[in-house]
Design an enzyme around this catalytic site. Structure first.
Site, PDB file in Angstrom:
ATOM      1  CE1 TYR A  33       1.071  -0.272   4.412  1.00  0.00           C
ATOM      2  CE2 TYR A  33      -0.001   1.863   4.387  1.00  0.00           C
ATOM      3  CZ  TYR A  33       0.820   0.947   5.012  1.00  0.00           C
ATOM      4  OH  TYR A  33       1.382   1.253   6.211  1.00  0.00           O
ATOM      5  CE  LYS A 149       3.160   3.212   3.236  1.00  0.00           C
ATOM      6  NZ  LYS A 149       3.225   3.177   4.695  1.00  0.00           N
ATOM      7  CD  GLU A 182       9.588   1.678  10.564  1.00  0.00           C
ATOM      8  OE1 GLU A 182       9.428   2.649   9.806  1.00  0.00           O
ATOM      9  OE2 GLU A 182       9.590   0.494  10.168  1.00  0.00           O
ATOM     10  CG  LEU A 207       8.342   2.424   4.854  1.00  0.00           C
ATOM     11  CD1 LEU A 207       8.259   1.264   3.874  1.00  0.00           C
ATOM     12  CD2 LEU A 207       6.948   2.997   5.099  1.00  0.00           C
TER      13      LEU A 207
HETATM   14  N1  PDD Z   1       2.514   5.048   7.485  1.00  0.00           N
HETATM   15  N2  PDD Z   1       7.158   3.706   9.007  1.00  0.00           N
HETATM   16  C1  PDD Z   1       6.016   3.005   9.000  1.00  0.00           C
HETATM   17  C2  PDD Z   1       5.978   1.664   9.658  1.00  0.00           C
HETATM   18  C3  PDD Z   1       4.871   3.541   8.362  1.00  0.00           C
HETATM   19  O1  PDD Z   1       3.729   2.836   8.332  1.00  0.00           O
HETATM   20  C4  PDD Z   1       4.943   4.828   7.767  1.00  0.00           C
HETATM   21  C5  PDD Z   1       3.775   5.446   7.068  1.00  0.00           C
HETATM   22  C6  PDD Z   1       6.166   5.524   7.824  1.00  0.00           C
HETATM   23  C7  PDD Z   1       6.351   6.883   7.213  1.00  0.00           C
HETATM   24  O2  PDD Z   1       6.361   6.810   5.802  1.00  0.00           O
HETATM   25  P1  PDD Z   1       5.832   8.026   4.903  1.00  0.00           P
HETATM   26  O3  PDD Z   1       6.602   9.221   5.346  1.00  0.00           O
HETATM   27  O4  PDD Z   1       6.165   7.604   3.528  1.00  0.00           O
HETATM   28  O5  PDD Z   1       4.363   8.176   5.176  1.00  0.00           O
HETATM   29  C8  PDD Z   1       7.252   4.925   8.447  1.00  0.00           C
HETATM   30  C9  PDD Z   1       1.349   5.448   6.743  1.00  0.00           C
HETATM   31  C10 PDD Z   1       1.107   6.919   6.750  1.00  0.00           C
HETATM   32  C11 PDD Z   1       0.156   4.647   7.227  1.00  0.00           C
HETATM   33  O6  PDD Z   1       0.353   3.456   7.460  1.00  0.00           O
HETATM   34  O7  PDD Z   1      -0.929   5.189   7.362  1.00  0.00           O
END
Ligand code: PDD
Length: 285
Positions: A33, A149, A182, A207
């Site tokens: 996703y 992801k 994270e 991630l």
């Molecule tokens: N989550 N790490 C994890 C485990 C995440 O699920 C996310 C993002 C990030 C940050 O990635 P980005 O800056 O590309 O959004 C780091 C999304 C927003 C979600 O699951 O809703």
């Protein structure tokens, strides 16, 4: 207003939008996703999100479901039909529908694509940024390929709920060496007492957040000292500032970690400045 979801070529009223019971996403979490921020009705950093999507799909050997240009049209059309001004657009691609068998289905099985979009409560988000949020720490019990992801998010779900149960907004995963990896849905950052911004390198264990990547450029533009390295929970407790990044929250100051105040217990000046400047450095489409 009726919400609309895109499902495999059709824009459907959300209540009627369905996926098959034998979709591999439903049965095996066999999919990936992306979440992009929508600001002023435009998609933020779409190009980078699509590049990460491509990588996630490649790692799992799922075909990119349509041309990148067509997918861009679907994302924008879903945003438009849902009248999203400030919010998020969510995209999910799974390995498709097939009789349940763990191994990959026959070649030619079409990936399933779902896109949804919704407004976020911007006033609530601004208040969270002004007040700062609390995080807890939990053992990182995820698989090794968290760089993908994937929609397999059970440890993240449990960690986020543990945070909620303790009155916190996010949970930071901690590896076996006592170092923060994270958040359950965000990347983790601290600012040391000497003003160095620190976040874990995106080689293993996290991630590679798109917000993280863009923020590294903002930090350089601000001339701030930066270290991409792991930091311990102890170091985070003693930090001057802490914050998290994600597409939906951009930069969100962290003011408590495991119920201990970070710095003076208020959002830090660096986190606040970075949040303010972020969108000048992002791409808009
Ligand atoms: N989550 N790490 C994890 C485990 C995440 O699920 C996310 C993002 C990030 C940050 O990635 P980005 O800056 O590309 O959004 C780091 C999304 C927003 C979600 O699951 O809703």
């Amino acid at each position: 207003m009726a919400r609309i979801a895109y499902v495999n070529g059709l824009y459907m009223p959300r209540g009627e939008a369905m996926v098959h019971v034998e979709d591999r996403g439903y049965q095996f979490s066999d999919g990936v996703y992306e979440v992009c921020e929508v600001k002023d009705g435009r998609i933020v950093d779409q190009r980078r999100h699509m590049a990460r999507l491509q990588r996630s799909l490649d790692e799992l050997r799922i075909a990119f479901p349509m041309s990148p240009a067509a997918l861009g049209v679907v994302l924008h059309e879903t945003v438009r039909r849902n009248r999203v001004h400030d919010g998020i657009v969510y995209l999910q691609v799974t390995r498709g529908v097939a009789r349940r068998d763990h191994a990959f289905p026959l070649p030619g099985t079409r990936p399933s694509v779902v896109v949804t979009a919704r407004n976020l409560d911007t006033a609530a988000n601004e208040k969270a940024a002004a007040d700062g949020i609390a995080v807890i720490t939990v053992p990182d019990n995820r698989w090794e390929r968290v760089d993908i992801k994937s929609i397999s998010l059970l440890p993240n779900v449990l960690a986020k709920q543990a945070a909620r149960d303790q009155g916190a907004k996010e949970a930071w995963f901690v590896d076996r060496d006592g170092k923060v990896t994270e958040g359950s849905s965000s990347n983790a950052w601290i600012v040391t007492m000497d003003g160095t911004v620190v976040t874990r390198a995106a080689d293993k264990g996290i991630l590679r957040g798109i917000t993280r990547s863009v923020l590294l450029e903002v930090i350089k533009a601000h001339g701030l000292a930066l270290e991409e390295r792991a930091f311990t929970v102890e170091e985070a407790y003693r930090a001057r500032e802490a914050f998290l990044t994600s597409a939906s929250q951009i930069v969100l100051p962290v003011v408590r970690i495991d119920a201990r105040p970070v710095g003076n217990g208020a959002p830090g000046s660096i986190a606040t400045a970075l949040r303010k400047d972020f969108h000048r450095h992002a791409e808009w489409t």
